[in-house]
Design a protein around this motif. Sequence first.
Motif, mmCIF file in Angstrom:
data_model
loop_
_atom_site.group_PDB
_atom_site.id
_atom_site.type_symbol
_atom_site.label_atom_id
_atom_site.label_comp_id
_atom_site.label_asym_id
_atom_site.label_seq_id
_atom_site.Cartn_x
_atom_site.Cartn_y
_atom_site.Cartn_z
ATOM 1 N N ALA A 126 0.850 -1.201 0.000
ATOM 2 C CA ALA A 126 0.000 0.000 0.000
ATOM 3 C C ALA A 126 0.877 1.239 0.000
ATOM 4 N N ILE A 127 1.912 1.184 -0.801
ATOM 5 C CA ILE A 127 2.855 2.305 -0.933
ATOM 6 C C ILE A 127 2.724 2.875 -2.349
ATOM 7 N N PRO A 128 3.269 4.054 -2.595
ATOM 8 C CA PRO A 128 3.247 4.545 -3.976
ATOM 9 C C PRO A 128 3.962 3.544 -4.895
ATOM 10 N N ARG A 187 10.881 -0.314 -6.196
ATOM 11 C CA ARG A 187 12.281 -0.759 -6.272
ATOM 12 C C ARG A 187 12.933 -0.830 -4.894
ATOM 13 N N ASN A 188 12.314 -0.173 -3.915
ATOM 14 C CA ASN A 188 12.852 -0.268 -2.545
ATOM 15 C C ASN A 188 12.535 -1.609 -1.889
ATOM 16 N N THR A 193 4.594 11.300 -16.194
ATOM 17 C CA THR A 193 4.668 10.226 -17.204
ATOM 18 C C THR A 193 4.971 8.904 -16.531
ATOM 19 N N ASN A 194 4.221 7.923 -16.965
ATOM 20 C CA ASN A 194 4.393 6.590 -16.398
ATOM 21 C C ASN A 194 5.547 5.889 -17.095
ATOM 22 N N THR A 195 6.646 5.735 -16.372
ATOM 23 C CA THR A 195 7.797 5.047 -16.963
ATOM 24 C C THR A 195 7.902 3.625 -16.400
ATOM 25 N N ILE A 196 6.885 3.218 -15.654
ATOM 26 C CA ILE A 196 6.960 1.912 -14.989
ATOM 27 C C ILE A 196 6.172 0.849 -15.751
ATOM 28 N N SER A 197 4.931 1.188 -16.070
ATOM 29 C CA SER A 197 4.069 0.180 -16.691
ATOM 30 C C SER A 197 3.369 0.804 -17.886
ATOM 31 N N VAL A 242 5.062 -5.903 -13.428
ATOM 32 C CA VAL A 242 6.362 -5.295 -13.144
ATOM 33 C C VAL A 242 6.797 -5.674 -11.721
ATOM 34 N N ILE A 243 5.840 -5.600 -10.810
ATOM 35 C CA ILE A 243 6.141 -5.955 -9.412
ATOM 36 C C ILE A 243 6.519 -7.438 -9.303
#
Lengths: 228, 348
Positions: A69-71, A76-77, A102-106, A115-116
């Motif tokens: 439940a984090i941003p 990556r942490n 901008t979404n650079t993750i998904s 991704v997770i």
Amino acid sequence: MAKPIIGILGAGKLGSTLARLGVQAGYDIIIANRHPVSQLNWIMATMAPGATVMTAEEVVMNADVIILAIPLSHYRNLDPEAFAGKIALDATNYWFEVDGTTNTISDLKKSSSEVIQEHLKDSLVAKAFNHMGYHDLEIEVDRHPHEKRAMAYATNHDSIRPTVEEIITNFGFAPFDLGALRFGLYLEPGSPLFGEAITTEEFKEKIDHIYDSSFGKKIIEARGGEIK
Amino acid sequence: MAEKEKYTFGIETFGDIGFNEDGTQLDAGQALRQLIKEAKLADELGIDVIGLGEHHRSEYAVSSPEIVLAAIAEVTKNIKLSTAVTVLSSDDPVRVFERFSTLHALSNGREQVMLGRGSFTESFPLFGFNMEDYDNLFEEKIAMWQELLKGEAMNWNGKLTQKLTDTTVYPQLPKGETIDTVVGVGGSPDSIVRAVYYGYPVILAIIGGEPSRFKPYVELYKKASDQFKKPLQPLGMHSHGIILEDGEEAKRVGWEYIKASMDRIGADRGWAPMSRDRFEFEVDKGSYYVGTPEEVAQKIAKNMKDLDMNRFDLVYGTGGQLLHQRNETIRLYGEKVVPRVKELLGGE
Ligand SMILES: NC(=O)c1ccc[n+]([C@@H]2O[C@H](COP(=O)([O-])OP(=O)(O)OC[C@H]3O[C@@H](n4cnc5c(N)ncnc54)[C@H](OP(=O)(O)O)[C@@H]3O)[C@@H](O)[C@H]2O)c1
């Protein structure tokens, strides 16, 4: 397994609400953010009495199931080794107000929970608890005591489906199995299912028509077809 | 006899642009001038505060609330002139200080600034800030705000704000006076804790669901002031409402305009439109104060008591509404609802 110990990472709007629901459902809830335990302790004693505050490392170590439940952009942490073998329920969303313009993750080809899962490669990831606004987790549930709200989940690990369903049920929702993790894309911001706190029947109806929506059309355009 | 509890009753608006009786919408200039008339009415009725939102979107007229408040100051006597909210994260605290100390002078100390995040984020790109810095911006700027309020030559070495060396900001406040500061908060426990840490009263935005749901937040507010050894500040709430003598008409207006406003906000965030059933729930048991003066007064009194509130602000004109509907809401709020709530609560 006896009732699993549920860890929650993130003690904000969503994390503190889920902690409250979890305690009410009779789970041992352990929770953390990045603040020292002494600082979060008295906050949680008010927001979710009964939940135990630990450091984030301790939460991951001690929990059987960990709710994220984090941003999203902080994923990556998360230490994949510490998560190995555990169930992770990914409630995070890409939210431009927090994660950046901008979404650079998904993207529409790879949902954020995939991704997770790639990051937490030795964990059993399910996308869950992401599509309902934190206030509706209580408002819509409390005002429909006889018609449970559908909480959708998606995972690549059949072995965890019973546990995930049990948790969702005990938290007060009707589990809705979307299938493999990639289908979790249907639950992300922009989708007509995002934000929904509706019955299983209504949810089913919306899923059936997802490709009529502009979101569905964007998926087809990005992937060259529906998600298979 | 114990001293009677003192309550504060305000009205707030996002600056929603209203409609003429023939259904045509006011232009922005007309909407702003309308606001001055409404504030004057509120003042005449003895309403304690008027709070104006700061928005940068087509459906709202107010992007520079302090200018409007300064105009209101000229035509009113007692009403407190507040924002609801000033988006501090995307503002320059020095500028905010300058504007509010100006308003302090012009209004003889009737100004109030409500700091907060606000419902929207359009001010970030507009003023060149990164949304992802939101938390850090707010944290740093509220700390800077507190320094500024001391009113003395200050030194400041910020990460996201300017460096100040032995700098005084003008116009200075008269000795011993300050800018009345409150913090507007949504559903984040961290925001409540932070406001208390800095010693500011909190106004909770309770805009959906049963207000009793906010009890943990109220407890947190009290506990935080213990924790930080700060005096317990008054606590307030704000919620949407429409008050008409004809309660059914009020509901009809609410279903048309409040829904339209919520749906518009929802669409931006990818939420489904409001259902009829949810609207009815909000009116019956939830956070909408829509109905006759008596219905609304009962509901306000019940929730203020339940949540131990010292202040209630009614957000009026949501979604625009016809001018006479806005007018009647303000008039009935001041004439009937506020006195009745005081009576029900046994305070003044
Ligand atoms: N709000 C909703 O209605 C909702 C609904 C469904 C899903 N979600 C998703 O759930 C997530 C949380 O949302 P929210 O609204 O609850 O946000 P929030 O109120 O800002 O809370 C975020 C929490 O995460 C903590 N945190 C941040 N980084 C961390 C880390 N590396 N390790 C441990 N804790 C960390 C924060 O505390 P510190 O910064 O103090 O450490 C804070 O307690 C987001 O991904 C959001 O998209 C939200």
